[in-house]
Write an enzyme that holds these catalytic residues in place. Structure first.
Site, PDB file in Angstrom:
ATOM      1  N   GLU A 100      60.373 -18.411 109.498  1.00  0.00           N
ATOM      2  CA  GLU A 100      59.852 -19.739 109.206  1.00  0.00           C
ATOM      3  C   GLU A 100      58.738 -19.632 108.159  1.00  0.00           C
ATOM      4  O   GLU A 100      57.675 -20.260 108.270  1.00  0.00           O
ATOM      5  CB  GLU A 100      59.349 -20.438 110.476  1.00  0.00           C
ATOM      6  N   ASN A 101      58.995 -18.822 107.139  1.00  0.00           N
ATOM      7  CA  ASN A 101      58.034 -18.631 106.061  1.00  0.00           C
ATOM      8  C   ASN A 101      58.773 -18.080 104.856  1.00  0.00           C
ATOM      9  O   ASN A 101      59.862 -17.506 104.980  1.00  0.00           O
ATOM     10  CB  ASN A 101      56.928 -17.652 106.490  1.00  0.00           C
ATOM     11  N   HIS A 139      63.382 -17.769 101.299  1.00  0.00           N
ATOM     12  CA  HIS A 139      62.768 -18.383 102.488  1.00  0.00           C
ATOM     13  C   HIS A 139      63.521 -17.881 103.707  1.00  0.00           C
ATOM     14  O   HIS A 139      64.739 -18.054 103.809  1.00  0.00           O
ATOM     15  CB  HIS A 139      62.821 -19.908 102.428  1.00  0.00           C
ATOM     16  N   CYS A 140      62.794 -17.269 104.640  1.00  0.00           N
ATOM     17  CA  CYS A 140      63.416 -16.676 105.819  1.00  0.00           C
ATOM     18  C   CYS A 140      63.312 -17.655 106.991  1.00  0.00           C
ATOM     19  O   CYS A 140      62.216 -17.915 107.485  1.00  0.00           O
ATOM     20  CB  CYS A 140      62.733 -15.357 106.174  1.00  0.00           C
ATOM     21  N   PRO A 141      64.438 -18.206 107.452  1.00  0.00           N
ATOM     22  CA  PRO A 141      64.378 -19.171 108.561  1.00  0.00           C
ATOM     23  C   PRO A 141      63.935 -18.540 109.877  1.00  0.00           C
ATOM     24  O   PRO A 141      63.375 -19.224 110.734  1.00  0.00           O
ATOM     25  CB  PRO A 141      65.823 -19.691 108.653  1.00  0.00           C
TER      26      PRO A 141
END
Length: 274
Positions: free
Chosen positions: A140-141, A135-137
């Site tokens: 945001e996905n 999950h890539c902050p």
């Protein structure tokens, strides 16, 4: 009124609006700084040579479009099935509940969906994602089966933009008679240089890591949590049941747009399937 404002702010963070807006705003602020100062881009414009400024601008636009593509794209969420029941436990059991018909298909301990092999439940997105990577902050996905290749392409384009921006920013640094005047005259460019430099290092490291993982057909989650994943922990560290060789792995990743039944790949390459 206070509760309404707090809830609205929480919703903005939850939907990723502020993250995406911050990325877009920062990108265009730095771009404007590079165009307004006496850099190579500005000097090309003044001489009427518009090719390089236009290419740089288009590359920035492409990086922003790729960012939103990856950020808003379905990463490969597992579709809802017909199973209904109690809510999952408070801990994720990579231990999902096994299905009797096929031991490699499991049910998520949170959303009770049947998980294909290499899928994982993301506690941020509250969904199970096929071929989950991470999950890539900043996006945001999640990065998963459907958007992973576009994530790598985005990193490549973003790195090109950042390296070019570093060169442009350096070309605009001017000398001065005192340090105070030098900082005053180059302040914005120095700030842009610092931000771009940090991002360039981070993106270069990310791109290198992901290209390596893609070349061996491994995800970030599998690489970091191999000892806890049921379908990998029976293999030695150098073994990977999904690895088909560097060329085939890269070809499949970048050129083949289809859903892979990883259970079949695993069964072909595993002498003792679990």
């Amino acid at each position: 009124m206070r509760d309404f404002v707090v809830k609205m702010v929480q919703n903005m963070f939850r939907t990723g609006f502020l993250v995406r807006a911050s990325h877009t705003l920062l990108t265009w602020i730095i771009t404007v700084v590079l165009f307004l100062h006496d850099t190579d881009l500005r000097r090309c414009e003044e001489r009427g040579e518009l090719l390089l400024p236009a290419l740089f601008f288009l590359l920035v636009v492409l990086s922003v479009l790729l960012y939103f593509t990856v950020s808003l794209m379905d990463p490969g969420f597992v579709l809802t099935d017909t199973v209904k029941g109690v809510h999952g436990s408070s801990e994720e059991t990579e231990s999902m509940i096994p299905e009797s018909s096929t031991p490699r298909l499991r049910r998520c301990g949170f959303c009770l969906l049947q998980q294909p092999m290499r899928a994982k439940h993301c506690q941020t997105c509250k969904r199970c994602v096929r071929r989950f990577d991470h999950h890539c902050p900043w996006m945001e996905n999640c990065v998963g089966e459907r958007n992973h290749r576009w994530f790598v392409v985005y990193l490549l384009v973003q790195l090109l933009v950042l390296l070019w921006a570093l060169h442009v920013a350096l070309s605009g640094i001017s000398s001065s008679v005192t340090w105070e005047l030098w900082f005053r005259g180059n302040g914005f460019l120095l700030a842009a240089l610092a931000v771009v430099g940090v991002f360039a290092v981070v993106v270069a490291l990310l791109l290198g890591c992901h290209l390596y993982l893609v070349s061996v057909n491994c995800t970030t989650w599998e690489f970091m949590s191999r000892h806890r994943i049921s379908y990998l922990k029976t293999f030695r560290d150098e073994e990977n049941p999904f690895d088909r060789g560097v060329f085939c792995n890269l070809w499949d990743f970048f050129c083949i747009c289809r859903t892979v039944v990883w259970e079949q790949v695993y069964q072909r390459n595993s002498p003792n399937p679990v």
